[in-house]
Design a protein around this motif. Structure first.
Motif, mmCIF file in Angstrom:
data_model
loop_
_atom_site.group_PDB
_atom_site.id
_atom_site.type_symbol
_atom_site.label_atom_id
_atom_site.label_comp_id
_atom_site.label_asym_id
_atom_site.label_seq_id
_atom_site.Cartn_x
_atom_site.Cartn_y
_atom_site.Cartn_z
ATOM 1 N N TYR A 151 53.368 79.720 14.726
ATOM 2 C CA TYR A 151 53.443 79.924 16.178
ATOM 3 C C TYR A 151 52.321 80.836 16.644
ATOM 4 C CZ TYR A 151 56.168 84.174 15.006
ATOM 5 O OH TYR A 151 56.604 85.366 14.488
ATOM 6 N N THR A 152 52.084 80.742 17.942
ATOM 7 C CA THR A 152 50.961 81.459 18.536
ATOM 8 C C THR A 152 51.484 82.293 19.700
ATOM 9 O OG1 THR A 152 48.661 81.083 19.184
ATOM 10 C CG2 THR A 152 50.284 79.645 20.197
ATOM 11 N N CYS A 153 50.834 83.411 19.989
ATOM 12 C CA CYS A 153 51.387 84.347 20.987
ATOM 13 C C CYS A 153 50.330 84.864 21.950
ATOM 14 C CB CYS A 153 51.972 85.576 20.295
ATOM 15 S SG CYS A 153 53.640 85.362 19.723
ATOM 16 N N GLY B 64 59.705 77.894 24.755
ATOM 17 C CA GLY B 64 59.168 78.931 23.871
ATOM 18 C C GLY B 64 59.996 80.198 23.962
ATOM 19 N N ARG B 65 59.401 81.293 23.529
ATOM 20 C CA ARG B 65 60.087 82.594 23.539
ATOM 21 C C ARG B 65 59.295 83.555 24.410
ATOM 22 N NH1 ARG B 65 60.076 85.213 18.451
ATOM 23 N NH2 ARG B 65 58.563 83.800 17.546
ATOM 24 N N CYS C 290 55.562 83.345 23.079
ATOM 25 C CA CYS C 290 55.243 82.641 21.832
ATOM 26 C C CYS C 290 55.596 81.161 21.946
ATOM 27 C CB CYS C 290 56.031 83.224 20.658
ATOM 28 S SG CYS C 290 55.741 84.972 20.409
ATOM 29 N N LEU C 291 54.690 80.332 21.450
ATOM 30 C CA LEU C 291 54.928 78.884 21.393
ATOM 31 C C LEU C 291 54.748 78.414 19.959
ATOM 32 C CD1 LEU C 291 52.782 77.524 24.385
ATOM 33 C CD2 LEU C 291 55.178 78.212 24.385
ATOM 34 N N ASN C 292 55.602 77.496 19.536
ATOM 35 C CA ASN C 292 55.390 76.891 18.224
ATOM 36 C C ASN C 292 54.158 75.996 18.286
ATOM 37 O OD1 ASN C 292 57.667 78.132 17.337
ATOM 38 N ND2 ASN C 292 58.967 76.311 17.434
ATOM 39 N N SER C 293 53.382 76.002 17.215
ATOM 40 C CA SER C 293 52.202 75.139 17.155
ATOM 41 C C SER C 293 51.938 74.836 15.686
ATOM 42 C CB SER C 293 51.002 75.866 17.772
ATOM 43 O OG SER C 293 49.813 75.197 17.446
ATOM 44 N N ASP D 113 47.073 83.793 16.918
ATOM 45 C CA ASP D 113 48.046 83.147 16.042
ATOM 46 C C ASP D 113 48.717 84.220 15.192
ATOM 47 O OD1 ASP D 113 47.513 80.498 16.817
ATOM 48 O OD2 ASP D 113 45.761 80.415 15.491
#
Ligand SMILES: Cc1cc2nc3c(=O)[nH]c(=O)nc-3n(C[C@H](O)[C@H](O)[C@H](O)COP(=O)(O)OP(=O)(O)OC[C@H]3O[C@@H](n4cnc5c(N)ncnc54)[C@H](O)[C@@H]3O)c2cc1C
Length: 270
Positions: free
Chosen positions: A175-177, A202-203, A219-222, A265
Protein backbone atom coordinates in the motif's frame (compact mmCIF):
# COMPACT_ATOMS: atom_id res chain seq x y z
CA UNK A 1 34.11 3.64 28.26
CA UNK A 2 33.83 3.00 24.53
CA UNK A 3 33.91 5.22 21.47
CA UNK A 4 30.85 4.95 19.17
CA UNK A 5 30.02 6.07 15.64
CA UNK A 6 26.32 6.42 14.82
CA UNK A 7 25.26 6.68 11.19
CA UNK A 8 21.96 8.54 10.74
CA UNK A 9 20.58 11.49 12.73
CA UNK A 10 16.93 10.43 12.57
CA UNK A 11 14.88 9.64 15.64
CA UNK A 12 16.78 6.42 16.38
CA UNK A 13 20.28 7.86 15.88
CA UNK A 14 19.75 10.99 17.97
CA UNK A 15 18.06 9.11 20.82
CA UNK A 16 20.83 6.49 20.84
CA UNK A 17 23.46 9.24 20.93
CA UNK A 18 21.83 10.75 24.00
CA UNK A 19 21.61 7.34 25.71
CA UNK A 20 25.29 6.53 25.06
CA UNK A 21 26.48 9.96 26.19
CA UNK A 22 24.54 9.61 29.44
CA UNK A 23 26.39 6.34 30.04
CA UNK A 24 29.68 8.19 29.59
CA UNK A 25 30.63 6.86 26.15
CA UNK A 26 32.18 8.90 23.35
CA UNK A 27 29.76 9.48 20.44
CA UNK A 28 29.98 10.95 16.95
CA UNK A 29 26.84 11.02 14.77
CA UNK A 30 27.17 11.22 10.97
CA UNK A 31 24.16 12.27 8.90
CA UNK A 32 23.87 12.26 5.11
CA UNK A 33 21.64 15.35 4.88
CA UNK A 34 23.40 18.70 4.68
CA UNK A 35 20.75 20.16 6.99
CA UNK A 36 17.95 18.69 9.11
CA UNK A 37 14.99 20.38 7.49
CA UNK A 38 11.41 20.47 8.77
CA UNK A 39 10.23 17.47 6.80
CA UNK A 40 7.96 14.59 7.72
CA UNK A 41 4.57 14.67 9.32
CA UNK A 42 3.23 13.27 12.58
CA UNK A 43 4.28 10.37 14.76
CA UNK A 44 2.55 8.89 17.77
CA UNK A 45 4.72 8.24 20.82
CA UNK A 46 3.21 5.64 23.15
CA UNK A 47 3.43 5.99 26.93
CA UNK A 48 6.35 3.55 26.92
CA UNK A 49 8.21 5.77 24.41
CA UNK A 50 7.58 8.77 26.67
CA UNK A 51 8.99 6.79 29.60
CA UNK A 52 12.09 6.01 27.51
CA UNK A 53 12.46 9.71 26.69
CA UNK A 54 12.22 10.48 30.41
CA UNK A 55 15.05 8.06 31.09
CA UNK A 56 17.08 10.03 28.52
CA UNK A 57 16.24 13.30 30.31
CA UNK A 58 14.16 14.42 27.30
CA UNK A 59 10.59 14.18 28.58
CA UNK A 60 10.41 17.81 29.69
CA UNK A 61 11.58 18.97 26.25
CA UNK A 62 9.34 16.72 24.13
CA UNK A 63 6.10 16.70 26.14
CA UNK A 64 5.26 20.42 25.45
CA UNK A 65 5.70 20.05 21.67
CA UNK A 66 3.03 17.32 21.42
CA UNK A 67 -0.62 16.71 22.22
CA UNK A 68 -1.70 14.01 24.71
CA UNK A 69 -3.85 11.36 23.04
CA UNK A 70 -6.41 9.57 25.18
CA UNK A 71 -8.18 7.31 22.68
CA UNK A 72 -7.82 5.55 19.33
CA UNK A 73 -11.05 5.32 17.31
CA UNK A 74 -11.60 2.91 14.46
CA UNK A 75 -14.47 4.20 12.28
CA UNK A 76 -16.31 3.14 9.16
CA UNK A 77 -16.61 5.55 6.23
CA UNK A 78 -19.87 6.95 7.64
CA UNK A 79 -18.13 7.79 10.92
CA UNK A 80 -19.71 4.96 12.93
CA UNK A 81 -17.44 3.68 15.69
CA UNK A 82 -16.18 0.16 15.01
CA UNK A 83 -13.85 0.13 17.97
CA UNK A 84 -12.64 2.57 20.61
CA UNK A 85 -9.44 1.91 22.53
CA UNK A 86 -9.01 3.97 25.68
CA UNK A 87 -5.28 4.69 25.94
CA UNK A 88 -5.55 6.35 29.36
CA UNK A 89 -5.06 2.86 30.83
CA UNK A 90 -1.44 2.95 29.60
CA UNK A 91 -1.04 6.44 31.01
CA UNK A 92 -2.41 5.32 34.37
CA UNK A 93 -0.17 2.27 34.46
CA UNK A 94 3.06 3.87 33.24
CA UNK A 95 2.54 7.42 34.45
CA UNK A 96 3.16 8.94 31.00
CA UNK A 97 0.92 10.37 28.27
CA UNK A 98 0.62 8.95 24.77
CA UNK A 99 1.66 11.83 22.55
CA UNK A 100 0.93 13.01 19.01
CA UNK A 101 3.94 15.00 17.80
CA UNK A 102 5.32 16.35 14.54
CA UNK A 103 8.41 14.35 13.55
CA UNK A 104 10.36 17.56 12.87
CA UNK A 105 9.57 18.89 16.38
CA UNK A 106 10.69 15.62 17.96
CA UNK A 107 13.89 15.52 15.90
CA UNK A 108 14.65 19.17 16.74
CA UNK A 109 14.33 18.53 20.50
CA UNK A 110 16.50 15.40 20.30
CA UNK A 111 19.14 17.38 18.40
CA UNK A 112 18.98 20.38 20.72
CA UNK A 113 19.68 18.18 23.74
CA UNK A 114 23.03 16.97 22.35
CA UNK A 115 26.26 18.86 23.07
CA UNK A 116 27.64 20.91 20.16
CA UNK A 117 29.98 19.05 17.83
CA UNK A 118 28.41 15.60 18.24
CA UNK A 119 26.40 15.63 14.99
CA UNK A 120 28.22 15.94 11.66
CA UNK A 121 25.93 16.77 8.74
CA UNK A 122 26.72 16.18 5.06
CA UNK A 123 28.39 12.80 5.69
CA UNK A 124 26.79 9.97 3.70
CA UNK A 125 28.25 6.58 4.58
CA UNK A 126 29.54 4.71 1.53
CA UNK A 127 30.80 1.57 3.30
CA UNK A 128 32.62 0.43 6.42
CA UNK A 129 35.52 -1.88 7.22
CA UNK A 130 36.06 -3.63 10.53
CA UNK A 131 38.90 -5.34 12.36
CA UNK A 132 38.74 -7.34 15.59
CA UNK A 133 38.83 -4.13 17.65
CA UNK A 134 37.79 -1.22 15.45
CA UNK A 135 35.47 -0.13 12.67
CA UNK A 136 36.23 2.53 10.07
CA UNK A 137 33.48 4.29 8.16
CA UNK A 138 34.15 5.77 4.72
CA UNK A 139 31.95 8.64 3.58
CA UNK A 140 31.05 9.73 0.05
CA UNK A 141 32.68 13.12 0.71
CA UNK A 142 36.07 11.43 1.16
CA UNK A 143 36.15 11.70 4.97
CA UNK A 144 36.55 8.69 7.23
CA UNK A 145 36.06 7.99 10.94
CA UNK A 146 37.24 5.18 13.21
CA UNK A 147 35.84 3.98 16.54
CA UNK A 148 35.31 0.83 18.56
CA UNK A 149 31.69 0.39 17.52
CA UNK A 150 29.28 1.46 14.79
CA UNK A 151 25.53 1.89 15.33
CA UNK A 152 23.43 1.67 12.15
CA UNK A 153 20.60 4.22 12.42
CA UNK A 154 20.43 5.02 8.71
CA UNK A 155 16.81 4.08 8.19
CA UNK A 156 14.84 1.55 6.18
CA UNK A 157 17.34 1.59 3.27
CA UNK A 158 20.37 1.34 5.58
CA UNK A 159 23.67 0.86 3.76
CA UNK A 160 25.18 -0.51 6.96
CA UNK A 161 22.49 -3.20 7.12
CA UNK A 162 22.90 -3.97 3.43
CA UNK A 163 26.63 -4.56 3.92
CA UNK A 164 26.26 -6.49 7.17
CA UNK A 165 23.06 -8.46 6.41
CA UNK A 166 22.61 -8.48 2.62
CA UNK A 167 19.67 -10.91 2.86
CA UNK A 168 17.64 -8.37 4.85
CA UNK A 169 15.85 -6.32 2.19
CA UNK A 170 12.97 -3.84 2.43
CA UNK A 171 9.72 -5.53 1.37
CA UNK A 172 6.94 -3.50 -0.26
CA UNK A 173 3.94 -3.65 2.10
CA UNK A 174 1.31 -3.48 -0.68
CA UNK A 175 0.00 0.00 0.00
CA UNK A 176 0.93 3.59 -0.57
CA UNK A 177 0.34 6.64 1.63
CA UNK A 178 0.02 10.39 1.51
CA UNK A 179 0.62 12.49 4.63
CA UNK A 180 0.32 16.13 5.51
CA UNK A 181 0.01 18.43 8.48
CA UNK A 182 -2.64 21.14 8.33
CA UNK A 183 -3.54 24.05 10.57
CA UNK A 184 -6.77 23.08 12.25
CA UNK A 185 -9.72 25.43 12.82
CA UNK A 186 -12.04 22.90 11.18
CA UNK A 187 -15.18 21.98 13.16
CA UNK A 188 -15.35 18.38 14.36
CA UNK A 189 -11.60 17.76 14.44
CA UNK A 190 -10.39 15.39 17.13
CA UNK A 191 -8.43 17.25 19.83
CA UNK A 192 -7.32 14.46 22.15
CA UNK A 193 -7.86 11.23 20.24
CA UNK A 194 -6.71 9.71 16.98
CA UNK A 195 -9.00 8.10 14.44
CA UNK A 196 -8.55 5.75 11.55
CA UNK A 197 -11.41 5.33 9.08
CA UNK A 198 -11.71 2.17 7.03
CA UNK A 199 -13.75 2.37 3.84
CA UNK A 200 -13.92 0.78 0.42
CA UNK A 201 -11.79 3.59 -1.04
CA UNK A 202 -8.96 3.23 1.48
CA UNK A 203 -7.92 4.23 4.99
CA UNK A 204 -7.74 7.73 6.40
CA UNK A 205 -6.18 8.68 9.74
CA UNK A 206 -6.31 11.85 11.83
CA UNK A 207 -3.84 12.65 14.62
CA UNK A 208 -3.73 15.98 16.49
CA UNK A 209 -0.13 17.10 16.96
CA UNK A 210 0.56 20.48 18.60
CA UNK A 211 -0.33 24.17 18.28
CA UNK A 212 -3.70 23.30 16.74
CA UNK A 213 -2.05 21.36 13.90
CA UNK A 214 -3.46 18.09 12.62
CA UNK A 215 -1.50 15.29 10.96
CA UNK A 216 -3.44 13.15 8.50
CA UNK A 217 -2.55 10.11 6.46
CA UNK A 218 -4.40 8.44 3.59
CA UNK A 219 -3.53 4.93 2.42
CA UNK A 220 -4.57 3.03 -0.69
CA UNK A 221 -3.80 -0.56 -1.56
CA UNK A 222 -1.66 -0.86 -4.68
CA UNK A 223 -0.25 -4.18 -5.89
CA UNK A 224 2.77 -2.52 -7.52
CA UNK A 225 5.22 -0.18 -5.81
CA UNK A 226 6.03 3.25 -7.27
CA UNK A 227 2.81 3.30 -9.29
CA UNK A 228 3.18 6.31 -11.67
CA UNK A 229 -0.54 7.15 -11.52
CA UNK A 230 -0.58 7.27 -7.71
CA UNK A 231 2.78 9.05 -7.59
CA UNK A 232 1.20 11.87 -9.62
CA UNK A 233 -1.80 12.22 -7.27
CA UNK A 234 -2.64 15.71 -6.07
CA UNK A 235 -5.08 16.81 -3.37
CA UNK A 236 -7.94 16.88 -5.92
CA UNK A 237 -7.36 13.19 -6.70
CA UNK A 238 -7.50 12.31 -3.00
CA UNK A 239 -10.65 14.42 -2.61
CA UNK A 240 -12.26 12.41 -5.40
CA UNK A 241 -11.09 9.16 -3.86
CA UNK A 242 -12.30 9.92 -0.32
CA UNK A 243 -15.38 11.95 -1.34
CA UNK A 244 -17.83 9.64 0.45
CA UNK A 245 -15.95 9.65 3.74
CA UNK A 246 -17.45 11.24 6.85
CA UNK A 247 -16.67 14.75 8.16
CA UNK A 248 -14.15 16.17 8.85
CA UNK A 249 -12.17 14.19 6.22
CA UNK A 250 -13.37 16.21 3.17
CA UNK A 251 -12.76 19.44 5.14
CA UNK A 252 -9.25 18.31 6.12
CA UNK A 253 -8.42 17.58 2.48
CA UNK A 254 -9.87 20.94 1.43
CA UNK A 255 -7.49 22.61 3.92
CA UNK A 256 -4.48 20.84 2.37
CA UNK A 257 -2.43 22.24 -0.51
CA UNK A 258 -0.51 20.19 -3.08
CA UNK A 259 2.72 21.56 -1.58
CA UNK A 260 1.77 20.06 1.82
CA UNK A 261 1.51 16.51 0.44
CA UNK A 262 4.16 13.90 1.25
CA UNK A 263 3.86 10.66 -0.67
CA UNK A 264 5.57 7.33 -0.19
CA UNK A 265 5.12 3.60 -0.59
CA UNK A 266 5.28 1.64 2.66
CA UNK A 267 8.03 -0.90 3.23
CA UNK A 268 8.68 -3.47 5.95
CA UNK A 269 11.97 -5.15 6.70
CA UNK A 270 11.86 -8.74 5.51
C1 LIG B 1 12.68 12.68 6.15
C2 LIG B 1 11.87 11.66 6.93
C3 LIG B 1 10.53 11.95 7.24
C4 LIG B 1 9.76 11.01 7.96
N1 LIG B 1 8.48 11.34 8.27
C5 LIG B 1 7.74 10.49 9.02
C6 LIG B 1 6.42 10.82 9.42
O1 LIG B 1 5.93 11.88 9.09
N2 LIG B 1 5.70 9.94 10.17
C7 LIG B 1 6.23 8.74 10.56
O2 LIG B 1 5.56 7.98 11.26
N3 LIG B 1 7.48 8.39 10.19
C8 LIG B 1 8.24 9.23 9.44
N4 LIG B 1 9.51 8.88 9.07
C9 LIG B 1 9.99 7.58 9.48
C10 LIG B 1 10.32 7.53 10.93
O3 LIG B 1 10.98 8.69 11.36
C11 LIG B 1 11.23 6.34 11.10
O4 LIG B 1 10.67 5.20 10.51
C12 LIG B 1 11.42 5.99 12.54
O5 LIG B 1 11.51 7.12 13.32
C13 LIG B 1 12.68 5.18 12.62
O6 LIG B 1 13.74 6.07 12.81
P1 LIG B 1 15.20 5.78 12.36
O7 LIG B 1 16.04 6.74 13.14
O8 LIG B 1 15.49 4.32 12.45
O9 LIG B 1 15.25 6.12 10.82
P2 LIG B 1 14.92 7.51 10.06
O10 LIG B 1 14.05 8.40 10.87
O11 LIG B 1 14.48 7.08 8.70
O12 LIG B 1 16.35 8.21 9.97
C14 LIG B 1 17.44 7.71 9.22
C15 LIG B 1 18.45 8.83 9.05
O13 LIG B 1 19.62 8.29 8.45
C16 LIG B 1 20.05 9.15 7.42
N5 LIG B 1 20.80 8.34 6.45
C17 LIG B 1 20.30 7.47 5.54
N6 LIG B 1 21.29 6.90 4.84
C18 LIG B 1 22.45 7.41 5.32
C19 LIG B 1 23.83 7.20 5.00
N7 LIG B 1 24.21 6.34 4.05
N8 LIG B 1 24.77 7.90 5.68
C20 LIG B 1 24.39 8.78 6.66
N9 LIG B 1 23.11 9.01 7.01
C21 LIG B 1 22.15 8.33 6.35
C22 LIG B 1 18.77 9.75 6.87
O14 LIG B 1 19.02 10.96 6.18
C23 LIG B 1 17.96 9.95 8.14
O15 LIG B 1 18.21 11.20 8.74
C24 LIG B 1 10.32 9.77 8.35
C25 LIG B 1 11.67 9.48 8.04
C26 LIG B 1 12.45 10.42 7.34
C27 LIG B 1 13.91 10.13 7.02
Amino acid sequence: MADFLIVGAGIGGLATAQALLRLGHGVRVYEAAAELREIGAGVVLGANAMRALDELGLHAAVRPVGTPLTAVHLLDEHGRVLNRADTTAFTARLGYDNLGVHRADLQRELLRALPPGVVHLGHRLAHFEQTATHVTVFFENGAQATAEALVAADGIRSRVRRQLLPASQPRYAGYTCWRATVRAGIPGLPTSGTSETWGRAGRFGLVPVADGRLYWFACLNSPEANNPVLRAYRVADLQRHFAGFHAPIPQVLAATTDADLLWGDLYDLA
